[in-house]
Scaffold this active site. Sequence first.
Site, PDB file in Angstrom:
ATOM      1  N   GLY B  31     -63.884-105.798  62.200  1.00  0.00           N
ATOM      2  CA  GLY B  31     -63.115-106.680  61.343  1.00  0.00           C
ATOM      3  C   GLY B  31     -62.205-105.860  60.459  1.00  0.00           C
ATOM      4  N   ASP B  34     -60.954-106.655  54.633  1.00  0.00           N
ATOM      5  CA  ASP B  34     -61.382-107.758  53.766  1.00  0.00           C
ATOM      6  C   ASP B  34     -62.011-108.921  54.523  1.00  0.00           C
ATOM      7  OD1 ASP B  34     -59.721-106.226  52.053  1.00  0.00           O
ATOM      8  OD2 ASP B  34     -58.022-107.419  52.777  1.00  0.00           O
ATOM      9  N   ASP B 110     -71.720-100.293  62.710  1.00  0.00           N
ATOM     10  CA  ASP B 110     -70.785-100.840  61.723  1.00  0.00           C
ATOM     11  C   ASP B 110     -69.573 -99.927  61.693  1.00  0.00           C
ATOM     12  OD1 ASP B 110     -69.578-102.078  59.616  1.00  0.00           O
ATOM     13  OD2 ASP B 110     -70.893-101.195  58.093  1.00  0.00           O
ATOM     14  N   PRO B 112     -65.329 -99.398  60.768  1.00  0.00           N
ATOM     15  CA  PRO B 112     -64.300 -99.892  59.870  1.00  0.00           C
ATOM     16  C   PRO B 112     -63.156-100.553  60.619  1.00  0.00           C
ATOM     17  CG  PRO B 112     -64.088 -97.548  60.166  1.00  0.00           C
ATOM     18  CD  PRO B 112     -65.311 -97.950  60.906  1.00  0.00           C
ATOM     19  N   ASP B 168     -66.028-121.260  53.719  1.00  0.00           N
ATOM     20  CA  ASP B 168     -66.150-121.910  52.406  1.00  0.00           C
ATOM     21  C   ASP B 168     -64.808-121.945  51.680  1.00  0.00           C
ATOM     22  OD1 ASP B 168     -66.619-119.058  52.452  1.00  0.00           O
ATOM     23  OD2 ASP B 168     -67.085-119.169  50.301  1.00  0.00           O
ATOM     24  N   GLY B 467     -47.031 -61.599  70.995  1.00  0.00           N
ATOM     25  CA  GLY B 467     -46.789 -61.185  69.610  1.00  0.00           C
ATOM     26  C   GLY B 467     -45.710 -62.047  68.996  1.00  0.00           C
ATOM     27  N   LEU B 468     -45.510 -61.877  67.709  1.00  0.00           N
ATOM     28  CA  LEU B 468     -44.534 -62.684  66.978  1.00  0.00           C
ATOM     29  C   LEU B 468     -43.113 -62.405  67.461  1.00  0.00           C
ATOM     30  CD1 LEU B 468     -45.982 -62.016  63.421  1.00  0.00           C
ATOM     31  CD2 LEU B 468     -46.124 -64.168  64.688  1.00  0.00           C
ATOM     32  N   SER B 541     -46.239 -66.512  73.329  1.00  0.00           N
ATOM     33  CA  SER B 541     -47.518 -67.106  73.771  1.00  0.00           C
ATOM     34  C   SER B 541     -48.541 -67.164  72.639  1.00  0.00           C
ATOM     35  CB  SER B 541     -48.085 -66.362  74.987  1.00  0.00           C
ATOM     36  OG  SER B 541     -48.050 -64.966  74.845  1.00  0.00           O
TER      37      SER B 541
END
Lengths: 306, 633
Positions: B31, B34, B110, B112, B168, B467-468, B541
């Site tokens: 659900g 609320d 249960d 969320p 209700d 490597g960078l 890589s």
Amino acid sequence: MTTTLDAGRLTHLQRLEAEAIQIMREAVAESERPAMLYSIGKDSSCMLHLARKAFHPSTPPFPLVHVDTTWKFSDMYEFRDKTAAEHGLDLVVHQNPDCVARGINPFDHGSAMHTDMWKTDGLKQVIDEHRFDLCFGGARRDEEKSRAKERVFSVRSAQHQWDPKRQRPELWQLYNARRSNGETLRVFPISNWTELDVWQYIHLEQIPIVPLYFAASRPVVERDGTLIMVDDDRFQLNDGEVPEHRSVRFRTLGCYPLSGAIESEADTLTGIIQEMLLATTSERQGRIIDFDASGSMEKKKQEGYF
Amino acid sequence: MAHASDLIATDIDEYLTSHQYKSLLRFITCGSVDDGKSTLIGRLLYESHLVFEDHLAQLAADSAKVGTQGTDLDFALLLDGLTAEREQGITIDVAYRFFSTERRKFIVADTPGHEQYTRNMVTGASTADAAVLMVDARKGVLTQTRRHSYLVSLLGIKHVAVAVNKMDLVDYSHEIYDAICAEFLDFAGRIGIDHVTFIPVSALKGDNITEPSGHTPWYHGPTLMGHLETVPVDDEATSSPFRMPVQWVNRPSHDFRGFSGRVVGGTVKPGDPVRVLPAGTTSTVERIVTMDGDLHEAVAGQSVTLTLSDEIDASRGDLICAADSPAEVADQFEAHVVWMHEDEMLPGRPYLMKIGTRTVGVTIAHPKYRVDVNTLDHLAAHTLALNEIGVCNLSLDRAIPFDPYSTNRDTGGFVIIDKLTQNTVGAGLLHFALRRSHNIHWQDVRVDKGARAELNGQQPGVVWFTGLSGSGKSTIADIVEAKLHADGVRTYLLDGDNVRHGLNRDLGFTDADRVENIRRIAEVSALMVDAGIVVVVSFISPFRAERQLARDRVEDGEFIEVHVDTPLEVAEERDPKGLYAKARAGELANFTGIDSPYEPPEAPEVRVNTSVMSAEGAAEAVVEALRMRGIIG
């Protein structure tokens, strides 16, 4: 358990039993050094019985580990040694050497420090020392609100921390038991059992439990409305305090100075179950360590308690 | 606990006997935030008299402090577990609750209803026999209702109840209730939910929860509890063909060899012929062993140990099946994949897949489409992010036995595990094997790698520079190749920039594209090694998993990983192509070392650092390492 099936349908206890066995086999198959945390209580008795079923006709391929505080009831030590011997299981008893040296006890150091040092630190020590990569525990989701969300396979960091954000989703009957970088697992095979399920299973399977669960005349003193058993001469009596014999039993077992007894005449299993069903307070109320705050179990878990 | 308390007090043995034969129903409640879902579960617990006095005392205290119901008890507070979420007022994970009535024991997942938490709902639904969908009578069928219904249907839950809550607040209006039912039925038909039970309730006031409500005289169906007590526990698993994944081979001594597992489909008896997959060997069940004695039959759901009459080879991960209706075996599939991790799915990356008791390597192709769980529209997608669901092709590193998920949840459902972190990052449902899985075979060839290498007079291999950007990879690789060439070694250099002009011109720099970039290079390298060549590869890589994939494509000893371990500051200072400056200025996204991670190798064969050695010196170190490993003479 009964092997006759009602039109091929399993009863709830048969389903729970089969699930617990599947969890245990899965954990053992995917770990290298499994162990079972054995606290000598009824949940441990139930879990051990399930382990024997899971691996029959083999003996469960792991040791029982008791993280001892030296303050358990003497009946518990006797029961522990007898049980391990009877089933041919290795028993690893660990007492935190730091606590032994400093004589940590609930009277002088309080329940929080006593529990934290003996149990929480002791558990970490024994896992590190024996390099256990997976430990079975007898925790149930119905025991406490924060446990309702605990996984069956729960990951702990190399520092034994529980991180609620790093727990793995568990779908179907698929459990991820893989570990990286010193991580360990706690596995809870009876997660989905309730207190009544455990009692009923013990009843049906005639599983031995520590006699303290049954009512008998025992020496107790009353402190803050709680009955505490005087189990040996280390008990520090207050001025004027005199132990008196009453018919009592225990709903949960731990360190004897921290376990509250209830007055009862129930000396049979069905008598206990009857009392439990008619009782109006939940099981953990007998455990003094939970009284602090309602979030306390969650805090303890993050620190590594269980 | 007062229910059945008369019996408990007067005849505990009789009570326990009746309790012993209760069945178990697992269900999920879904659900929106609320809809009053937590209130409903709290009410079910309360009505089954499972709330203890101390819990009630705490509930009363909590209700006064943080409750949303004024002076009334706020049942939702019975459920919220973790302190943080209790304060936020939403549950953020799957929680399991337990209660029982005189007829059944229940486990409630249960979950969320919050927008972000598809992951949790799928998890909760995976073990559920039935679902209760909550609809707020004032709001009717919302987007979230549709989403929950879709997920319930996707996960194969057959029994769906729609609790039209807060009746209700709409004066128990029959018209409003009927309109909601009609709207829901229209939608349910489109997603394959055939059987729906509608119940008008007020979780807060207790209408139609355990007792028929006087406020809804126009309603003649069951109460919610009545429905849950009578909905059939799924017997489909028992009527399907026999399946048991082998969990553990039980060998206490030389004269006993049993296969332990949980039956996940059908039934089995001693004497039944079985087939063990994927090998396909056949045998006959000899005994069904348990500690309580041998069984004459085992059914879906039971954990047992089987012995077979032949000494056949079976081990953990194998699937024992009914010989006359075995599972299929394949290595390529179409599947629904639900992504469950913050790090998005990387198509082409090698992951692990656990199905039954078997764990295999898997790569996932780009999704064919993603499903908008709100509209059910099929959307184009390049990858899947957390909580996204898509249909993808899967390629496994070996063949596995399986059934379509719609036939058997346990032989068709799987989880995906990240190789590095070992986290569960996704889950999925197998639909069918791809035809090509059956039709593509390796063509036997007469000239093999060894023959080619011999003709070339050299050992083939891959020298993989990582490597960078600006670390000096390409410069060193260039010198290394020149040295090898001068020595008469047949080589080929694959350079990152150059390959992106051709083979990989269609790829960008997202994580997913980087993975695909490296996957292709790994394949090309493997082909060249097969051709007997020494391949020099120079690619940033950045991810360990893909470098491992490249390593796995060739044989042991053929892969030499060279980490050009130049510190980021030095590389950035050099910035030969001006890219770091652009990245720092925010003009270039996903730049390694700046806003995209670099995972350094843990144990490279060679490590060089150009901030303390010359390119020439570094190249010499690499050549020396190749010599030591016998790649060159």
